[in-house]
Enzyme design. Sequence first.
Site, mmCIF file in Angstrom:
data_model
loop_
_atom_site.group_PDB
_atom_site.id
_atom_site.type_symbol
_atom_site.label_atom_id
_atom_site.label_comp_id
_atom_site.label_asym_id
_atom_site.label_seq_id
_atom_site.Cartn_x
_atom_site.Cartn_y
_atom_site.Cartn_z
ATOM 1 N N SER A 44 160.918 211.407 91.846
ATOM 2 C CA SER A 44 161.254 212.423 92.852
ATOM 3 C C SER A 44 160.551 213.755 92.631
ATOM 4 C CB SER A 44 162.765 212.660 92.862
ATOM 5 O OG SER A 44 163.200 213.031 91.569
ATOM 6 N N ASP A 352 169.406 221.027 93.539
ATOM 7 C CA ASP A 352 170.530 220.143 93.857
ATOM 8 C C ASP A 352 171.165 219.492 92.628
ATOM 9 O OD1 ASP A 352 168.499 218.509 93.073
ATOM 10 O OD2 ASP A 352 168.400 217.323 94.903
ATOM 11 N N HIS A 355 166.760 218.426 90.929
ATOM 12 C CA HIS A 355 165.393 218.855 91.256
ATOM 13 C C HIS A 355 165.246 220.372 91.283
ATOM 14 C CE1 HIS A 355 166.223 214.920 93.215
ATOM 15 N NE2 HIS A 355 165.204 214.610 92.451
#
Length: 387
Positions: A44, A352, A355
């Site tokens: 991610s 979040d 990240h």
Amino acid sequence: MAFGLSSIFVITIFAISLTNLAPVSLVLARKPCRFHAIFNFGDSNSDTGGLSAAFGQAPPPNGFSYFGGPAGRYTDGRLLIDFIAESLGLPYLSAFLDSVGTNFSHGANFATAGSTIRPQNTTLQQSGFSPISLNVQFYEFNDFHARTQVVRKRGGVFEILMPKKEHFSNALYTFDIGQNDLTAGYFSNMSTDEVKAYVPDVLNQFQTIIQYIYNQGGRYFWIHNTGPVGCLPYVMERIPVLAGQIDDYGCASPFNEVAQFFNRGLKKIVEQLRKNLPHAAITYVDVYSVKYSLISQGSKHGFKHPLRTCCGHGGKYNYNKNLGCGAKVNKHGKEVLVGAPCKDPWTYVNWDGVHFTEAANKYIFERIVNGSLSDPPTALNMACYRN
Ligand SMILES: *[C@@H]1O[C@H](CO)[C@@H](O)[C@H](O)[C@H]1NC(C)=O
Ligand SMILES: *[C@@H]1O[C@H](CO)[C@@H](O)[C@H](O)[C@H]1NC(C)=O
Ligand SMILES: *[C@@H]1O[C@H](CO)[C@@H](O)[C@H](O)[C@H]1NC(C)=O
Ligand SMILES: *[C@@H]1O[C@H](CO)[C@@H](O)[C@H](O)[C@H]1NC(C)=O
């Protein structure tokens, strides 16, 4: 102010060139590299739409700071890979898995959120790890490499949207993966020693993939090491550590030590690869140090919140794994957004719980782009030269 600064800069360069004539002229003789494409592999930290294409779009408010809405990225705006692309004068990377509106003329992104280097023996449903592990990303790349060349022959839009053959050899191959291999062990209740014991296997599999890409003509590699996972709320919330294992900045030391253990191993793998691959230029980028200094020293740069998330709900870190960023609950028959974003995301390091914010990514990019934290100390636009 700006004028004053730049004249100091000129004087400094002049002074260096007087005392150190030969090396300076040698450096100046090198032209910046012209990478025609970027092929990215990762999780991610560099996913620009892979997981979203296959398993559902990253929900709002992801993307709201820069893209005006969801953009396949798990952050409020741009990722490091976006800043890298911008800086090399290339468009943002389309995700290989995305079949809507993609343009691969200048590269492709094989990363998906939740990816590991080693294939996991669990499903996304069970553990949250992506089935698109690094070996699968390579299968995809392999197929992409061969099929784009066949498809280009159809001409027209196919020729325009697929990379040219030569782009594969003059591309920059970028990697940011490994963090999830470390958390995977912890999340299945392994001890730090047990996690450390499998790290060599993880690194071996990474080395094999670089070798495969080289065998397909890849020459320029830009490899990020893994960040301080012990400073991320999703790790700190899920795996409590003893009070004595919390460092001066509130991060959980055991996880950061494992990350550094992984990074030392990664650096050795890179050194080995340089010996094995005589025509490869491989840059190892110490992203760990920048991320850690951002968390520990960020307040000097306007980052008021080093650990607390911008977008989340409740708890010590404004993070709740069951009610994440974008989560909604039903209140009196109405959907209410409880995973709401903060008003000033540029003052937060963490987006979040997992990240970094766009502001943090920009800060990190600005510190890695000139190569001062890389081995060898090669700037991004010089990463085609083998030292
Ligand atoms: C694809 O991207 C390239 C590079 O930015 C651009 O020149 C080209 O116009 C794009 N093609 C389409 C059809 O969007
Ligand atoms: C998954 O299972 C295989 C076969 O037992 C094993 O070799 C491999 O190491 C396992 N992978 C992980 C990530 O545990
Ligand atoms: C880890 O341990 C916890 C608490 O004992 C348990 O609830 C959980 O199911 C375990 N997880 C795995 C993957 O074994
Ligand atoms: C690279 O950039 C950082 C700040 O972004 C700066 O502190 C450092 O001195 C630069 N290094 C070189 C070699 O230019």
